[in-house]
Design an enzyme around this catalytic site. Structure first.
Site, PDB file in Angstrom:
ATOM      1  N   TYR A  67     157.117 -15.663 141.177  1.00 24.10           N
ATOM      2  CA  TYR A  67     157.649 -14.300 141.743  1.00 24.10           C
ATOM      3  C   TYR A  67     159.172 -14.525 141.155  1.00 24.10           C
ATOM      4  O   TYR A  67     159.963 -15.329 141.755  1.00 24.10           O
ATOM      5  CB  TYR A  67     157.846 -14.660 143.288  1.00 24.10           C
ATOM      6  N   PHE A 223     148.638  -9.490 150.903  1.00 24.54           N
ATOM      7  CA  PHE A 223     148.707  -7.840 150.728  1.00 24.54           C
ATOM      8  C   PHE A 223     148.008  -7.258 152.145  1.00 24.54           C
ATOM      9  O   PHE A 223     147.200  -6.470 151.964  1.00 24.54           O
ATOM     10  CB  PHE A 223     147.893  -7.459 149.458  1.00 24.54           C
ATOM     11  N   LEU A 225     149.475  -5.983 154.643  1.00 26.29           N
ATOM     12  CA  LEU A 225     149.531  -4.790 155.101  1.00 26.29           C
ATOM     13  C   LEU A 225     149.830  -3.692 154.189  1.00 26.29           C
ATOM     14  O   LEU A 225     149.560  -2.491 154.294  1.00 26.29           O
ATOM     15  CB  LEU A 225     151.131  -4.888 155.651  1.00 26.29           C
TER      16      LEU A 225
END
Length: 294
Positions: A67, A223, A225
């Site tokens: 990330y 994921f 949402l």
């Protein structure tokens, strides 16, 4: 109406060192720059939201060395180190970002070891509490070869608990034959319960829920949402209105009511939304609500 909803979930229940995570947790991927790449636009705000999450009782924070890359790990260490004794930092290996922001497999045993060392250094830890091995197709190595390397590093003390990510039912079954799987991180949300194609997609959670329940393994959906955007949410919008919640909040509420093994990790860059997400954990749906949303 259900009388209670579990506020915690046990990670690594079959081990001699289980971890207790409060529901929901917090996912850090959105703290990175545009395209989940580079530094955040507002670094002080990113640090502040991590601190606020812990202040509000969150004790499971999800990250990965890819990330940013490395951005969320460094933010976590800067904001929270030395860590609270009950804080669980779950990280992930198996991918690497290219300079062109591409997502590439990084699953060879030597690559996984490199990622583990990255995580240890960036998070300022001597042992990683939980590491999800994300299996990405495209490499020459097999799933079993890569997972064996993860268990080797667990034996060396670099990893406390090994989890899996982006796995089908067959891969999960293979993994369970090789060692103890503490948790699984697959795609899962109200309107996206099965496999999603695309470079950010992956295996869904619905097809493995029975196996997870049988083995008391938590599902940490990612994921949950984002994949709902643009899809038919008429039913969940109706139930959200009934309880005075946003649709995003009701997505979290639905996940928590869906199974006591569910550990949602909604991510946000807004403290207001963070507080809204955590409030969703206190809503108990009726049996009628759950049947309506099935």
């Amino acid at each position: 109406m259900s009388k209670t909803i579990n506020s915690t979930v046990i990670i690594g229940k079959s081990s001699n060192k289980p971890l207790t995570a409060r529901r929901p947790g917090y996912g850090t991927m959105r703290l990175t720059g545009e395209g989940f790449f580079g530094e955040p636009a507002n670094r002080p705000a990113a640090l502040k939201i991590l601190k606020r999450a812990v202040e509000l009782g969150v004790n499971y924070i999800d990250t990965a060395d890819f990330y940013g890359p490395g951005v969320t790990n460094r933010l976590i260490a800067e904001a929270l180190y030395p860590y609270p004794v009950d804080l669980i930092i779950g990280t992930k290996v198996g991918a690497k970002r290219g300079d062109d922001k591409s997502w590439n497999p990084f699953t060879k045993p030597e690559q996984l070891r490199e990622s583990i060392e990255n995580n240890l250094k960036e998070l300022k830890q001597e042992q990683l509490s939980l590491v999800h091995f994300r299996f990405m197709n495209g490499g020459e190595e097999t799933f079993e070869e890569s997972l064996a390397a993860m268990f080797d590093m667990q034996k060396e003390g670099k990893i406390l608990h090994v989890g899996l990510s982006n796995v089908s039912k067959d891969l999960l079954q293979n993994g369970l034959k090789m060692g103890k799987i503490a948790s699984v991180q697959n795609l899962y949300g109200y309107t996206q319960r099965t496999t999603l194609s695309g470079h950010l997609g992956g295996a869904g959670g619905e097809e493995i829920m029975d196996l997870l329940e049988e083995n008391q393994i938590p599902l940490i959906p990612y994921f949950s949402l984002q994949t709902s955007i643009g899809k038919d949410q008429t039913k969940i919008e109706q139930v959200a209105e009934k309880y005075g919640l946003t649709t995003a909040q009701m997505n979290i509420t639905w996940l928590l009511n869906r199974s006591p093994l569910m550990l949602p990790i909604p991510g946000t860059t807004s403290i207001e939304h963070l507080e809204e997400n955590l409030k969703a954990a206190h809503i108990i749906l009726t049996n009628e609500d759950i049947e309506f949303l099935a």
